[in-house]
Design an enzyme around this catalytic site. Structure first.
Site, PDB file in Angstrom:
ATOM      1  N   HIS A  84     -37.560   6.262   5.028  1.00  0.00           N
ATOM      2  CA  HIS A  84     -38.962   6.578   4.717  1.00  0.00           C
ATOM      3  C   HIS A  84     -39.853   5.350   4.936  1.00  0.00           C
ATOM      4  CE1 HIS A  84     -36.785   9.419   1.855  1.00  0.00           C
ATOM      5  NE2 HIS A  84     -37.499  10.254   2.587  1.00  0.00           N
ATOM      6  N   LYS A 118     -36.809  11.272  13.456  1.00  0.00           N
ATOM      7  CA  LYS A 118     -35.949  12.003  14.393  1.00  0.00           C
ATOM      8  C   LYS A 118     -34.682  12.493  13.688  1.00  0.00           C
ATOM      9  CE  LYS A 118     -37.156   9.667  18.721  1.00  0.00           C
ATOM     10  NZ  LYS A 118     -36.606   8.772  19.769  1.00  0.00           N
TER      11      LYS A 118
HETATM   12  P1  AMP Z   1     -37.512  13.808   3.366  1.00  0.00           P
HETATM   13  O1  AMP Z   1     -37.992  13.025   2.179  1.00  0.00           O
HETATM   14  O2  AMP Z   1     -36.034  13.912   3.451  1.00  0.00           O
HETATM   15  O3  AMP Z   1     -38.210  15.136   3.482  1.00  0.00           O
HETATM   16  O4  AMP Z   1     -37.944  12.976   4.653  1.00  0.00           O
HETATM   17  C1  AMP Z   1     -39.274  12.616   4.879  1.00  0.00           C
HETATM   18  C2  AMP Z   1     -39.403  12.060   6.269  1.00  0.00           C
HETATM   19  O5  AMP Z   1     -38.568  10.917   6.401  1.00  0.00           O
HETATM   20  C3  AMP Z   1     -38.951  13.058   7.356  1.00  0.00           C
HETATM   21  O6  AMP Z   1     -39.835  12.962   8.458  1.00  0.00           O
HETATM   22  C4  AMP Z   1     -37.580  12.567   7.704  1.00  0.00           C
HETATM   23  O7  AMP Z   1     -37.181  12.889   9.023  1.00  0.00           O
HETATM   24  C5  AMP Z   1     -37.740  11.064   7.540  1.00  0.00           C
HETATM   25  N1  AMP Z   1     -36.438  10.427   7.333  1.00  0.00           N
HETATM   26  C6  AMP Z   1     -35.513  10.746   6.403  1.00  0.00           C
HETATM   27  N2  AMP Z   1     -34.409   9.980   6.568  1.00  0.00           N
HETATM   28  C7  AMP Z   1     -34.656   9.176   7.625  1.00  0.00           C
HETATM   29  C8  AMP Z   1     -33.907   8.155   8.306  1.00  0.00           C
HETATM   30  N3  AMP Z   1     -32.672   7.810   7.919  1.00  0.00           N
HETATM   31  N4  AMP Z   1     -34.478   7.533   9.356  1.00  0.00           N
HETATM   32  C9  AMP Z   1     -35.727   7.876   9.765  1.00  0.00           C
HETATM   33  N5  AMP Z   1     -36.488   8.812   9.174  1.00  0.00           N
HETATM   34  C10 AMP Z   1     -35.963   9.464   8.120  1.00  0.00           C
END
Ligand code: AMP
Length: 274
Positions: free
Chosen positions: A34, A145
């Site tokens: 994030h 991604k």
């Molecule tokens: P989430 O809180 O899981 O809904 O994720 C929020 C954003 O962070 C989304 O756009 C995810 O794709 C991105 N995200 C989550 N984990 C990663 C990671 N390891 N690397 C890059 N972006 C991430």
């Protein structure tokens, strides 16, 4: 940094902002993945808005909505340190009313892979992303991604509905051993985390095969499944084009190789862009 919890407070806080707005929607329990999105938004925009909202409509019956990690104090600190201007942490009743008008995922791309295993998930995801993009008035919005199909569908929604925002895809952040960071990694113990490495290992194996001239999707998927034996259950291994059409042969510059598998409590996803 201003912390706002209602739509009205958000609108007020935005009135004072000048210039471009970079927006990062999240479900909280923030980690380096994030943070990389937030830092990129900080670098490329005058203002940065982050949302933390565990969106109920994208969880299916029986999924981990109640267990999903909530770490408001830590998330606030991370955002503060990263130079976020507005942190939006709404309650469910701020975001939804009964009998809502709904937006649906596309019939093909929205119902394969993640959409097939989690039917309805992408409808809920698109519904909340549409709301959040509108609320934030973002110039640019940053998506990982890591959630490749989500990213493709958000880009399609923006395209199909002529939404005035640029979607910026961001690289997957991994730990030093290769495990893609995820809020759900917190559900795993040390032994499960070790076994979870088979996901990224299978993707590395696939990349090596492509680099040594093996482009046949079935052959690559078979090898990946061998590497994935340490997972408790593999849900899918897929080789698709950047717009999520199944590929028989890898096309350099237009391929995503994806894997979804259960290791202990969490269902993990990972992918690589080739
Ligand atoms: P989430 O809180 O899981 O809904 O994720 C929020 C954003 O962070 C989304 O756009 C995810 O794709 C991105 N995200 C989550 N984990 C990663 C990671 N390891 N690397 C890059 N972006 C991430």
């Amino acid at each position: 940094m201003v912390i706002v919890r209602t739509v009205e407070e958000l609108q007020k806080a935005k009135e004072g902002l000048e210039g471009s707005i970079g927006f990062v929607p999240t479900m909280g329990a923030l980690h380096q993945g994030h943070l990389s999105l937030i830092q990129r938004a900080r670098d490329e925009n005058d203002q940065v808005i982050v949302s933390v909202f565990v969106n109920p409509t994208q969880f299916l019956e029986g999924e981990d909505l109640d267990a999903y990690p909530r770490r408001e104090a830590a998330d606030t600190q991370i955002c503060e340190r990263a130079g976020v201007d507005i942190l939006f942490m709404p309650t469910i009743d701020q975001m939804y009313e009964p009998d809502e008008l709904c937006i649906g995922a596309p019939a093909i791309r929205g119902y394969i892979l993640e959409g097939e295993k989690r039917p309805g998930h992408f409808d809920g995801m698109l519904q909340v992303v549409m709301k959040l993009l509108n609320l934030s008035s973002a110039t640019r919005a940053y998506f990982g991604k890591k959630d490749a199909q989500q990213l493709a569908l958000v880009m399609q929604m923006v395209r199909n509905y002529f939404m005035p925002v640029e979607i910026v895809p961001c690289e997957i952040i991994r730990d030093e051993k290769g495990l893609a960071l995820s809020s759900r990694n917190a559900y795993m113990n040390a032994e499960e985390k070790r076994r979870a490495l088979c996901l990224s290992r299978s993707l590395k194996r696939a990349t090596k095969m492509v680099m040594s001239g093996e482009f046949d999707a079935e052959t690559i998927k078979k090898e990946m499944n061998d590497v994935l034996q340490e997972a408790d259950q593999v849900e899918y291994v897929a080789i698709v084009s950047r717009d999520f059409k199944q590929l028989e042969r890898v096309e350099i510059g237009n391929t995503i190789i994806l894997v979804a598998a259960w290791v202990g409590k969490p269902r993990l996803i990972d992918n690589i862009w080739i």
